[in-house]
Design a protein around this motif. Sequence first.
Motif, PDB file in Angstrom:
ATOM      1  N   GLU A   1      89.620  72.016 -24.033  1.00  0.00           N
ATOM      2  CA  GLU A   1      90.659  72.275 -23.106  1.00  0.00           C
ATOM      3  C   GLU A   1      90.587  73.710 -22.355  1.00  0.00           C
ATOM      4  O   GLU A   1      90.185  74.650 -22.886  1.00  0.00           O
ATOM      5  CB  GLU A   1      91.978  72.260 -24.181  1.00  0.00           C
ATOM      6  CG  GLU A   1      93.405  72.069 -23.305  1.00  0.00           C
ATOM      7  CD  GLU A   1      93.371  70.721 -22.360  1.00  0.00           C
ATOM      8  OE1 GLU A   1      93.082  69.811 -22.762  1.00  0.00           O
ATOM      9  OE2 GLU A   1      93.712  70.885 -20.900  1.00  0.00           O
ATOM     10  N   GLY A   2      90.793  73.521 -20.944  1.00  0.00           N
ATOM     11  CA  GLY A   2      90.719  74.914 -20.307  1.00  0.00           C
ATOM     12  C   GLY A   2      89.391  75.198 -19.819  1.00  0.00           C
ATOM     13  O   GLY A   2      89.080  76.026 -18.898  1.00  0.00           O
ATOM     14  N   GLU A   3      88.140  74.329 -20.350  1.00  0.00           N
ATOM     15  CA  GLU A   3      86.889  74.466 -19.753  1.00  0.00           C
ATOM     16  C   GLU A   3      86.836  73.353 -18.462  1.00  0.00           C
ATOM     17  O   GLU A   3      87.571  72.511 -18.501  1.00  0.00           O
ATOM     18  CB  GLU A   3      85.951  73.911 -20.767  1.00  0.00           C
ATOM     19  CG  GLU A   3      85.727  74.902 -21.545  1.00  0.00           C
ATOM     20  CD  GLU A   3      84.747  74.483 -22.745  1.00  0.00           C
ATOM     21  OE1 GLU A   3      84.252  75.346 -23.571  1.00  0.00           O
ATOM     22  OE2 GLU A   3      84.517  73.454 -22.771  1.00  0.00           O
ATOM     23  N   VAL A   4      86.094  73.638 -17.465  1.00  0.00           N
ATOM     24  CA  VAL A   4      85.777  72.851 -16.406  1.00  0.00           C
ATOM     25  C   VAL A   4      84.237  72.532 -16.490  1.00  0.00           C
ATOM     26  O   VAL A   4      83.498  73.396 -16.514  1.00  0.00           O
ATOM     27  CB  VAL A   4      86.177  73.752 -14.970  1.00  0.00           C
ATOM     28  CG1 VAL A   4      85.733  72.604 -13.834  1.00  0.00           C
ATOM     29  CG2 VAL A   4      87.444  73.832 -14.786  1.00  0.00           C
ATOM     30  N   TRP A   5      84.054  71.164 -16.433  1.00  0.00           N
ATOM     31  CA  TRP A   5      82.531  70.769 -16.540  1.00  0.00           C
ATOM     32  C   TRP A   5      82.038  70.100 -15.545  1.00  0.00           C
ATOM     33  O   TRP A   5      83.070  69.147 -14.917  1.00  0.00           O
ATOM     34  CB  TRP A   5      82.793  69.827 -17.584  1.00  0.00           C
ATOM     35  CG  TRP A   5      82.473  70.549 -19.028  1.00  0.00           C
ATOM     36  CD1 TRP A   5      83.468  71.502 -19.653  1.00  0.00           C
ATOM     37  CD2 TRP A   5      81.800  70.180 -20.216  1.00  0.00           C
ATOM     38  NE1 TRP A   5      83.029  71.985 -20.682  1.00  0.00           N
ATOM     39  CE2 TRP A   5      81.940  71.243 -21.279  1.00  0.00           C
ATOM     40  CE3 TRP A   5      80.820  69.200 -20.443  1.00  0.00           C
ATOM     41  CZ2 TRP A   5      81.311  71.137 -22.587  1.00  0.00           C
ATOM     42  CZ3 TRP A   5      80.066  69.306 -21.752  1.00  0.00           C
ATOM     43  CH2 TRP A   5      80.383  70.050 -22.694  1.00  0.00           C
ATOM     44  N   ILE A   6      80.733  70.476 -15.123  1.00  0.00           N
ATOM     45  CA  ILE A   6      79.917  69.863 -14.120  1.00  0.00           C
ATOM     46  C   ILE A   6      78.792  68.928 -14.478  1.00  0.00           C
ATOM     47  O   ILE A   6      78.177  69.232 -15.264  1.00  0.00           O
ATOM     48  CB  ILE A   6      79.789  70.758 -13.079  1.00  0.00           C
ATOM     49  CG1 ILE A   6      80.687  71.960 -12.404  1.00  0.00           C
ATOM     50  CG2 ILE A   6      78.873  70.473 -11.870  1.00  0.00           C
ATOM     51  CD1 ILE A   6      80.052  73.015 -11.774  1.00  0.00           C
ATOM     52  N   ALA A   7      78.758  67.599 -14.093  1.00  0.00           N
ATOM     53  CA  ALA A   7      77.484  66.905 -14.518  1.00  0.00           C
ATOM     54  C   ALA A   7      76.310  67.105 -13.080  1.00  0.00           C
ATOM     55  O   ALA A   7      77.068  67.003 -12.012  1.00  0.00           O
ATOM     56  CB  ALA A   7      77.841  65.383 -14.780  1.00  0.00           C
ATOM     57  N   ALA A   8      75.357  67.279 -13.501  1.00  0.00           N
ATOM     58  CA  ALA A   8      74.433  67.612 -12.141  1.00  0.00           C
ATOM     59  C   ALA A   8      73.060  66.806 -12.578  1.00  0.00           C
ATOM     60  O   ALA A   8      72.667  66.680 -13.628  1.00  0.00           O
ATOM     61  CB  ALA A   8      74.119  69.205 -12.492  1.00  0.00           C
ATOM     62  N   SER A   9      72.445  66.632 -11.418  1.00  0.00           N
ATOM     63  CA  SER A   9      71.395  65.906 -11.400  1.00  0.00           C
ATOM     64  C   SER A   9      71.225  64.202 -11.618  1.00  0.00           C
ATOM     65  O   SER A   9      72.002  63.895 -12.442  1.00  0.00           O
ATOM     66  CB  SER A   9      70.232  66.565 -12.085  1.00  0.00           C
ATOM     67  OG  SER A   9      70.028  67.814 -12.091  1.00  0.00           O
ATOM     68  N   ALA A  10      70.337  63.673 -10.854  1.00  0.00           N
ATOM     69  CA  ALA A  10      70.086  62.405 -11.052  1.00  0.00           C
ATOM     70  C   ALA A  10      71.473  61.599 -10.655  1.00  0.00           C
ATOM     71  O   ALA A  10      71.465  60.245 -11.220  1.00  0.00           O
ATOM     72  CB  ALA A  10      69.717  61.854 -12.504  1.00  0.00           C
ATOM     73  N   MET A  11      72.210  61.996  -9.919  1.00  0.00           N
ATOM     74  CA  MET A  11      73.372  60.925  -9.466  1.00  0.00           C
ATOM     75  C   MET A  11      73.243  60.500  -8.027  1.00  0.00           C
ATOM     76  O   MET A  11      72.806  61.409  -7.466  1.00  0.00           O
ATOM     77  CB  MET A  11      74.737  62.026  -9.611  1.00  0.00           C
ATOM     78  CG  MET A  11      74.926  62.747 -10.621  1.00  0.00           C
ATOM     79  SD  MET A  11      75.690  61.751 -12.153  1.00  0.00           S
ATOM     80  CE  MET A  11      75.450  63.029 -13.504  1.00  0.00           C
ATOM     81  N   SER A  12      73.242  59.077  -7.943  1.00  0.00           N
ATOM     82  CA  SER A  12      73.106  58.859  -6.412  1.00  0.00           C
ATOM     83  C   SER A  12      73.939  57.587  -6.068  1.00  0.00           C
ATOM     84  O   SER A  12      73.732  57.037  -4.913  1.00  0.00           O
ATOM     85  CB  SER A  12      71.554  58.288  -6.769  1.00  0.00           C
ATOM     86  OG  SER A  12      71.645  57.303  -7.517  1.00  0.00           O
ATOM     87  N   ALA A  13      74.930  57.587  -6.736  1.00  0.00           N
ATOM     88  CA  ALA A  13      75.982  56.350  -6.379  1.00  0.00           C
ATOM     89  C   ALA A  13      77.501  56.575  -6.718  1.00  0.00           C
ATOM     90  O   ALA A  13      77.553  57.242  -7.930  1.00  0.00           O
ATOM     91  CB  ALA A  13      75.422  55.088  -7.120  1.00  0.00           C
ATOM     92  N   GLY A  14      78.192  55.757  -6.194  1.00  0.00           N
ATOM     93  CA  GLY A  14      79.544  55.890  -6.416  1.00  0.00           C
ATOM     94  C   GLY A  14      79.880  55.433  -7.968  1.00  0.00           C
ATOM     95  O   GLY A  14      80.727  56.420  -8.646  1.00  0.00           O
ATOM     96  N   ALA A  15      79.176  54.704  -8.632  1.00  0.00           N
ATOM     97  CA  ALA A  15      79.351  54.602  -9.879  1.00  0.00           C
ATOM     98  C   ALA A  15      79.139  55.603 -10.825  1.00  0.00           C
ATOM     99  O   ALA A  15      79.735  55.737 -11.728  1.00  0.00           O
ATOM    100  CB  ALA A  15      78.657  53.255 -10.229  1.00  0.00           C
ATOM    101  N   HIS A  16      78.007  56.477 -10.195  1.00  0.00           N
ATOM    102  CA  HIS A  16      77.775  57.645 -11.228  1.00  0.00           C
ATOM    103  C   HIS A  16      78.809  58.590 -11.125  1.00  0.00           C
ATOM    104  O   HIS A  16      79.051  59.335 -12.227  1.00  0.00           O
ATOM    105  CB  HIS A  16      76.424  58.262 -10.726  1.00  0.00           C
ATOM    106  CG  HIS A  16      75.288  57.507 -10.601  1.00  0.00           C
ATOM    107  ND1 HIS A  16      74.139  57.642  -9.854  1.00  0.00           N
ATOM    108  CD2 HIS A  16      75.052  56.516 -11.471  1.00  0.00           C
ATOM    109  CE1 HIS A  16      73.132  56.585 -10.163  1.00  0.00           C
ATOM    110  NE2 HIS A  16      73.899  55.824 -10.985  1.00  0.00           N
TER     111      HIS A  16
END
Length: 261
Positions: free
Chosen positions: A210-225
Amino acid sequence: MLLDRFREAKAEEIALLTDMASRRELPRPWKGRRPDFLKAIAEPPDGQPVAVIAEFKQSSPSRGVIATGLKPEEVAEQYAAAGASCISVLTEEQFFGGRIGYLERMSRAGLPLLRKDFIFHQLQVMETASTPASALLLIVRLTPDARTLRVLREQAEAYGMHAVVEVFDAADLEIARDSGARIIQVNARDLDTLKTDRQACLDMAKFRREGEVWIAASAMSAGAHLREAAEAGFQAVLMGTALMDGGRPGEKLAAILEETI
Ligand SMILES: O=P(O)(O)OC[C@@H](O)[C@@H](O)c1c[nH]c2ccccc12
């Protein structure tokens, strides 16, 4: 190890900054407004599963040349029009074809800018503060020392910037947490081996607090991702190659966001 080569590539730049500092010639801090990066990614825009951090990256070690001849200021406007919440700007020259000057050129689109480079020295934070960047990247694997990460993050915050702390695995996350980081970026690409593992990245979100903001980075290329990242617990996704490939980044982003509806 690739990360060692990235670090070596910065040695000359840091020597130059050190010399400038000794002559009191370091560039002054940017006086303009820095759009709030954390605010922009903490909540996804209406109708989007996650906030998108769209990257300006012309080449990379894993792909070589991705796109040339694109004007940074035009891409920034395209990303803003297509629904990006922020822009990640590669400023590393040797491996990624970046320029620190891109930050000012892209700032006119009004989106928060994340400086993407290999930053591990206080003079590099000062250099970033002389640009309109709203955030900078710190990588645990490059600076595996919680105290140094804390010092660099707090220095960035003193200039009104946020620090995104990048991790690959649970061990990195522990060091990031010991440094007091609240914005965590999980890279699906191991910067040493350049291997990507999107599932391993998504699985990391089980550790989010709670309170953290997380970013997923790399190898994303579609709406499903983007939807998968949201379902896993990420607030934002950072995409680069998939947008820059083909030289029409704004159209690519709009098409991917269209897929998420
Ligand atoms: O091009 P991709 O697979 O969408 O990846 C973008 C971004 O995650 C990647 O450029 C990146 C993530 N962390 C970094 C650190 C340094 C250089 C680059 C990066």
